[in-house]
Design an enzyme around this catalytic site. Structure first.
Site, PDB file in Angstrom:
ATOM      1  N   LYS A  80      -1.088 -16.157  22.695  1.00  0.00           N
ATOM      2  CA  LYS A  80      -1.495 -16.396  21.314  1.00  0.00           C
ATOM      3  C   LYS A  80      -0.490 -17.318  20.623  1.00  0.00           C
ATOM      4  CE  LYS A  80      -3.700 -11.908  20.427  1.00  0.00           C
ATOM      5  NZ  LYS A  80      -5.041 -12.432  20.122  1.00  0.00           N
ATOM      6  N   ARG A 138     -11.291  -5.435  26.253  1.00  0.00           N
ATOM      7  CA  ARG A 138     -12.502  -5.084  26.998  1.00  0.00           C
ATOM      8  C   ARG A 138     -12.180  -4.719  28.444  1.00  0.00           C
ATOM      9  NH1 ARG A 138     -15.140 -10.749  25.517  1.00  0.00           N
ATOM     10  NH2 ARG A 138     -13.896 -10.274  23.667  1.00  0.00           N
TER      11      ARG A 138
HETATM   12  N1  BES Z   1      -6.574  -8.033  19.752  1.00  0.00           N
HETATM   13  C1  BES Z   1      -7.360  -9.201  19.758  1.00  0.00           C
HETATM   14  C2  BES Z   1      -8.396  -9.235  18.645  1.00  0.00           C
HETATM   15  C3  BES Z   1      -7.865  -9.299  17.245  1.00  0.00           C
HETATM   16  C4  BES Z   1      -7.781 -10.503  16.595  1.00  0.00           C
HETATM   17  C5  BES Z   1      -7.528  -8.160  16.558  1.00  0.00           C
HETATM   18  C6  BES Z   1      -7.324 -10.563  15.302  1.00  0.00           C
HETATM   19  C7  BES Z   1      -7.072  -8.201  15.254  1.00  0.00           C
HETATM   20  C8  BES Z   1      -6.976  -9.407  14.622  1.00  0.00           C
HETATM   21  C9  BES Z   1      -8.115  -9.323  21.082  1.00  0.00           C
HETATM   22  O1  BES Z   1      -7.493  -8.792  22.190  1.00  0.00           O
HETATM   23  C10 BES Z   1      -8.292 -10.776  21.331  1.00  0.00           C
HETATM   24  O2  BES Z   1      -7.318 -11.447  21.496  1.00  0.00           O
HETATM   25  N2  BES Z   1      -9.532 -11.226  21.343  1.00  0.00           N
HETATM   26  C11 BES Z   1      -9.831 -12.599  21.566  1.00  0.00           C
HETATM   27  C12 BES Z   1     -11.048 -12.660  22.458  1.00  0.00           C
HETATM   28  C13 BES Z   1     -11.359 -14.027  22.950  1.00  0.00           C
HETATM   29  C14 BES Z   1     -10.282 -14.493  23.893  1.00  0.00           C
HETATM   30  C15 BES Z   1     -12.697 -13.973  23.629  1.00  0.00           C
HETATM   31  C16 BES Z   1     -10.135 -13.240  20.220  1.00  0.00           C
HETATM   32  O3  BES Z   1     -10.733 -12.586  19.366  1.00  0.00           O
HETATM   33  O4  BES Z   1      -9.720 -14.368  20.007  1.00  0.00           O
HETATM   34 ZN    ZN Z   2      -6.149 -10.189  23.090  1.00  0.00          ZN
END
Ligand code: BES
Ligand code: ZN
Ligand code: ZN
Length: 504
Positions: free
Chosen positions: A278, A352
């Site tokens: 990230k 997931r």
């Molecule tokens: N933990 C994150 C989702 C999240 C984002 C929670 C912002 C709280 C605030 C999750 O694991 C994630 O990174 N999801 C990705 C999925 C994508 C790679 C398909 C996302 O939402 O960008």
């Molecule tokens: Zn994530």
């Protein structure tokens, strides 16, 4: 903080402040009128002057100069009487008690507002008032040195004139306290920095609350996961030095052998994204990527106190998602407990993956119905903003029950569809399924992925990524973790204990 129900007359209560309600567009009525009279019409004068208008959450403070035993009266606006509901009441009380705390008031007396307007059920109003107070006064100060002038409220008393109502009010107060304290317990876990809330720490906290409440506690270690074949959870965990844990809690309030309700919560104690790392901006927020897991453990704690006649099992897969030298890589293929293979396109779609194994295990245990709770996608914030969690299901009747539970708690949810058309996006060339689609309908494809691991069990997925954190104080919310959807999950268990989901 002590919360009591007392028989008496609010006008004679000696608390440092008493709270009375004012509805928009009306003169003071009921207990507010009684207080007004003792103050020689001071409240009605402020209404006439237009200073106190009774708008929702409006606060008007009066000093009583020895006309009544309490030195202060806080007139709390509850909006239009006909529009008043339990959620407005919760939020208004939260705002009122926070204000009184900021003034250094430490004891408060109040009547059961809301019960007078529109005939809301007094027991439910008492519960909402206590929820509002306990949730609204929450703070997280563990890592700061104690402020000299930290102010705290030590006592709130609900004053009721009619003896016949006391029992119902006590029940409401008790339930409200249990629910709100459970939510605050979940907030504590999610607010904790990730160096204080590793998977091991989370398991320890779960173990401690289980012992306190008489819940059965189990934890699966890495070697257990290897033996069982939880390749998806292990794949996420392999980039971290912290050992993963699968936390299991059982509550047995139902008949022996009765199918337990399953609560499954995402327990990523820190989400760096893994190799699909990230951006650093805002990454600290990912310490609360275990909020779903915290919520299901907290719900179990409340369920154990309320003792509904139902069996409930909670599962929390807990791990960090780190980009260590052993980390899984985009393109890796892992095998989940139910035998399905997953192509890991993006290591940041890790929630997931760990849920794939936890949900498979929930099915293996025969849990039904199942709710999973997860900070799963940023996309849900785009879809629904911060007002509601996203709900996706394979069983409309079950979602109806959860929706009712959410309406009672005020923790809003909104359904997103699970049309087959979206399944296209998670088809893989090399495995049974892949863990991300394109950018379209990101929350839905996340849910469709999870559905691969629940067989035909009635199931709802709650994506709480938009609502698990509050950016600022607002009603029952304070900045930081919201504790959503603890109270909804408990309401669901209470409701299913009353009336199980019909078997098809
Ligand atoms: N933990 C994150 C989702 C999240 C984002 C929670 C912002 C709280 C605030 C999750 O694991 C994630 O990174 N999801 C990705 C999925 C994508 C790679 C398909 C996302 O939402 O960008
Ligand atoms: Zn994530
Ligand atoms: Zn995550």
């Amino acid at each position: 903080m002590e919360i009591n129900v007392q028989r008496g007359d609010i006008t004679n209560h000696p608390a440092k402040a008493i709270i009375v309600a004012l509805y928009e567009g009306t003169a003071p009525t009921g207990p507010t009128a009684a207080v007004d009279q003792r103050l020689e019409g001071a409240i009605s004068q402020l209404v006439k002057d237009g200073e106190a208008r009774g708008k929702a959450n409006e606060l008007t403070l009066l000093h009583t100069f020895w006309r009544i035993p309490s030195p202060r009266v806080l007139v709390l606006g509850l909006g239009k009487a006909e529009e008043c509901n339990l959620e407005k009441l919760r939020n208004a009380v939260a705002v009122a008690v926070r204000h009184l705390r900021s003034l250094g008031v430490d004891t408060i007396a109040t009547v059961t507002h809301g019960a007078d307007a529109q005939g809301l059920d007094p027991e439910a109003c008492a519960q909402a008032i206590v929820e509002g107070a306990v949730l609204g006064l929450y703070t997280f100060q563990r890592h700061k040195k104690k402020d000299e002038d930290t102010r705290e409220i030590s006592e709130i008393t609900l004053v009721e004139r009619e003896a016949t109502k006391l029992r119902a009010l006590r029940r409401g107060v008790e339930r409200g306290r249990i629910l709100a304290e459970a939510a605050n317990w979940a907030r504590d876990l999610a607010n904790e920095p990730a160096n204080y809330m590793t998977p091991s720490d989370m398991a320890e906290r779960a173990k401690a609350i289980a012992a306190e409440r008489g819940l059965e506690f189990q934890v699966f270690e890495r070697k257990d996961m290897e033996k069982m074949g939880m390749g998806a959870l292990l794949g996420v965990a392999q980039g971290s030095h912290q050992p993963p844990k699968l936390i299991v809690l059982h509550y047995r309030g139902g008949k022996e052998g009765a199918t337990p309700l399953g609560l499954v919560g995402k327990g990523i104690t820190f989400d760096t994204g893994g190799i699909s790392i990230k951006p650093s901006q805002g990454m600290e927020e990912m310490k609360s990527d275990m909020a779903g897991g915290a919520a299901v453990i907290a719900a179990m704690s409340a369920i154990a106190q309320l003792k509904p006649k139902i069996n409930v099992t909670a599962l929390v897969p807990a791990t960090e998602n780190m980009p260590g030298g052993g980390a899984q890589k985009p393109g890796d293929v892992v095998r989940a407990l139910n035998g399905k293979t997953i192509e890991v396109i993006n290591t940041d779609a890790e929630g997931r993956l760990i849920l794939a194994d936890a949900l498979s295990y929930a099915c293996r245990l025969g849990l039904s119905p199942i709710v999973d709770v997860a900070t799963l996608t940023g996309a849900i914030v785009i879809a629904l903003g911060r007002a509601a969690m996203g709900a996706m299901t394979n069983n409309e009747a079950f979602l109806d029950r959860l929706r009712a539970a959410s309406q009672a708690s005020g923790e809003k949810l909104w359904q997103l569809p699970m049309y087959d058309e979206y399944k296209e996006h998670i088809k893989s060339e090399v495995a049974d399924v892949k863990n991300v689609g394109n950018r379209e309908a990101g929350s839905i494809t996340g849910a469709l992925f999870l559905q691969e691991f629940v067989d035909n069990t009635p199931w709802v997925h709650l994506d709480i990524a938009g609502v698990d954190q509050a950016e600022k104080e607002k009603g029952v919310l304070v900045k930081g973790s919201s504790g959503i959807p603890v109270r909804t999950l408990v309401n669901l268990a209470l409701s299913l204990a009353q009336k199980p989901l019909p078997k098809k």
